[in-house]
Design a protein around this motif. Sequence first.
Motif, mmCIF file in Angstrom:
data_model
loop_
_atom_site.group_PDB
_atom_site.id
_atom_site.type_symbol
_atom_site.label_atom_id
_atom_site.label_comp_id
_atom_site.label_asym_id
_atom_site.label_seq_id
_atom_site.Cartn_x
_atom_site.Cartn_y
_atom_site.Cartn_z
ATOM 1 N N ALA A 1 47.317 37.562 36.202
ATOM 2 C CA ALA A 1 46.946 38.943 35.896
ATOM 3 C C ALA A 1 48.134 39.888 35.988
ATOM 4 O O ALA A 1 48.191 40.889 35.251
ATOM 5 N N MET A 2 49.078 39.610 36.867
ATOM 6 C CA MET A 2 50.241 40.487 36.994
ATOM 7 C C MET A 2 51.131 40.428 35.765
ATOM 8 O O MET A 2 51.957 41.315 35.551
ATOM 9 N N ARG A 3 50.956 39.419 34.924
ATOM 10 C CA ARG A 3 51.656 39.404 33.636
ATOM 11 C C ARG A 3 51.233 40.586 32.773
ATOM 12 O O ARG A 3 51.961 41.023 31.886
ATOM 13 N N HIS A 4 50.019 41.095 33.025
ATOM 14 C CA HIS A 4 49.502 42.247 32.296
ATOM 15 C C HIS A 4 49.675 43.548 33.075
ATOM 16 O O HIS A 4 49.145 44.591 32.680
ATOM 17 N N GLY A 5 50.382 43.489 34.205
ATOM 18 C CA GLY A 5 50.605 44.695 34.994
ATOM 19 C C GLY A 5 49.479 45.058 35.924
ATOM 20 O O GLY A 5 49.388 46.208 36.365
ATOM 21 N N ALA A 6 48.594 44.124 36.245
ATOM 22 C CA ALA A 6 47.432 44.435 37.081
ATOM 23 C C ALA A 6 47.819 44.622 38.540
ATOM 24 O O ALA A 6 48.692 43.936 39.065
ATOM 25 N N LEU A 7 47.138 45.553 39.177
ATOM 26 C CA LEU A 7 47.115 45.617 40.640
ATOM 27 C C LEU A 7 46.145 44.537 41.106
ATOM 28 O O LEU A 7 45.018 44.459 40.611
ATOM 29 N N CYS A 8 46.564 43.706 42.066
ATOM 30 C CA CYS A 8 45.726 42.597 42.522
ATOM 31 C C CYS A 8 45.486 42.710 44.017
ATOM 32 O O CYS A 8 46.393 43.076 44.776
ATOM 33 N N MET A 9 44.273 42.387 44.431
ATOM 34 C CA MET A 9 43.905 42.499 45.833
ATOM 35 C C MET A 9 42.927 41.395 46.216
ATOM 36 O O MET A 9 42.077 41.006 45.424
ATOM 37 N N GLU B 1 55.410 18.646 47.045
ATOM 38 C CA GLU B 1 54.291 18.008 47.734
ATOM 39 C C GLU B 1 53.232 19.011 48.158
ATOM 40 O O GLU B 1 52.124 18.631 48.526
ATOM 41 N N HIS B 2 53.557 20.301 48.135
ATOM 42 C CA HIS B 2 52.660 21.331 48.638
ATOM 43 C C HIS B 2 52.247 22.353 47.586
ATOM 44 O O HIS B 2 51.241 23.044 47.750
ATOM 45 N N ILE B 3 53.011 22.496 46.514
ATOM 46 C CA ILE B 3 52.772 23.535 45.516
ATOM 47 C C ILE B 3 52.441 22.892 44.181
ATOM 48 O O ILE B 3 53.138 21.978 43.727
ATOM 49 N N HIS B 4 51.369 23.378 43.574
ATOM 50 C CA HIS B 4 50.965 22.838 42.282
ATOM 51 C C HIS B 4 50.709 24.002 41.316
ATOM 52 O O HIS B 4 51.629 24.548 40.749
ATOM 53 N N GLY B 5 49.442 24.403 41.136
ATOM 54 C CA GLY B 5 49.144 25.486 40.217
ATOM 55 C C GLY B 5 49.417 26.858 40.806
ATOM 56 O O GLY B 5 49.591 27.030 42.017
ATOM 57 N N ALA B 6 49.445 27.874 39.928
ATOM 58 C CA ALA B 6 49.603 29.264 40.346
ATOM 59 C C ALA B 6 48.225 29.899 40.506
ATOM 60 O O ALA B 6 47.194 29.297 40.220
ATOM 61 N N SER B 7 48.211 31.153 40.955
ATOM 62 C CA SER B 7 46.966 31.858 41.258
ATOM 63 C C SER B 7 46.528 32.756 40.107
ATOM 64 O O SER B 7 47.297 33.049 39.180
ATOM 65 N N SER B 8 45.292 33.232 40.209
ATOM 66 C CA SER B 8 44.782 34.191 39.229
ATOM 67 C C SER B 8 45.600 35.476 39.254
ATOM 68 O O SER B 8 45.815 36.107 38.214
ATOM 69 N N ALA B 9 46.054 35.869 40.442
ATOM 70 C CA ALA B 9 46.852 37.095 40.538
ATOM 71 C C ALA B 9 48.156 36.976 39.759
ATOM 72 O O ALA B 9 48.578 37.915 39.077
ATOM 73 N N ALA B 10 48.798 35.823 39.853
ATOM 74 C CA ALA B 10 50.046 35.625 39.106
ATOM 75 C C ALA B 10 49.806 35.774 37.608
ATOM 76 O O ALA B 10 50.635 36.346 36.888
#
Length: 465
Positions: free
Chosen positions: A264-272, A253-262
């Motif tokens: 990008a981290m598939r590519h090993g990115a540092l996210c901030m 009921e509260h969670i749907h899509g994931a974030s841009s950080a999730a």
Amino acid sequence: MDTDSVLRLVAEVPDHDGFPLVDDLHARFDALAAAHPEQVTVTRIGTSRLGEPLHSYRIGFGSHAAVIVGGVHPNEPIGSWTALHLATWAAEGGSAELDVTWHVVPTIDPDGMRLNEAWFHDPHDRVFYSRHFHRPAPDRQVEWTFPNAYKSVYFDQVLPETLAFMRLIDDTEPDLLVSLHNGEMGGVYYYLSEDLRDVIDTLHAVPAALGLPLDTGEPESPYLRELAPAVFAMDGIETAYEYLEGLGVDPGEHIHGASSAAWAMRHGALCMVAELPYWSHPDADDQTPTAESYADLLRRCADELGASGTELQAILDEASPMLTLETPFLEGSRAFIPMLTATPATDHARADREPADRMATVAERFGCEDLVRCFRLRYGGMLLRALEAETTAGTAPAPVRRLRDRLAERYATWQADAATGAEPIPIRKLVGVQFGAILACASHVAGASRASSPSLVTTSRPGGA
């Protein structure tokens, strides 16, 4: 680039009276590209839902890719100036020592941002801001509509703007991703995908140098993992899911899509993410204990929020059969108002697990109370805009006009309760915090690359290449 160098650059950020409108922002980026054709390359990455081209501006030729995206929430335009300042600085050769290629998107949701433009010229008046506020429904937000599959949650309703964002990430495989967000009231806080002491030290130093408080009160979500004061781990939706499930609340009921950080981290990115308020308040980082227990504070504010949600829901339910215009304001109202009525159950469940003798701090009290103010003003204002769309178009029957007047009267009492003691923050300081935070992360990426230790590179890239 050390902290002192970052602080010197932050001090040079110019001030602005308001925020640029979408057309003005795009014109400024196009002028920058025309002025620096050897440094800036413009690439179309997609199309908005209403048919507007989406562009990325590639600046520089460094070996590290950094993706910087503004407008991920269209009521958060601090990043418009930050993106332009960063792009201008980089195009003029400022980032040479960082060895970065910047991929800057001025605003990824121009359609939604246009619905906020009425307050861009005067962002310091909270009452005016909230009265002209728009935020898309959760499943219409670019930031939170990336593909997601975890236990009972499955989401694949990717928006066109999100698809453009995804393609940019996949094409560039960035070392750094920064989506440009901001909050409303209180102090500065951050999300960081890795526990990096060098970055965190600079993240703390920048607002301190600008005279801005950290937000050390109630965190945005109760399950957040704190890396340092006002710096939270950018954990995935798995953490939120497990927390809600542990409370006996249905996570679906509260969670749907994931974030841009999730993504990008598939590519090993540092996210901030740097979260900045428009208005500061002295209570935002006051750790003095109050006479109220934290559990009682949670219950009190939950009940106040729920009561406001019930009022709004009653007006929405009565008006809905008579409404003919499916505006974004109505779509958002139908999504957010039920959330206001559902939140108290979660907060009461949280409160039941808190020690009865744990006193709330002044900062926590301010954070909880202002969340109630914020949501009343935001979503009451959006419902008013939905009703006014009908009355302005001449399609509203008399009962809808009466509901509009009833809501306007109630909304005026909420506006009168906007936090006292709040001070508007000069825009240059807000841009300075975002700009400094980006530089801190880019400096870490460049430094990690120069270090020859394989263990350093591995631990700074949790998602793998």
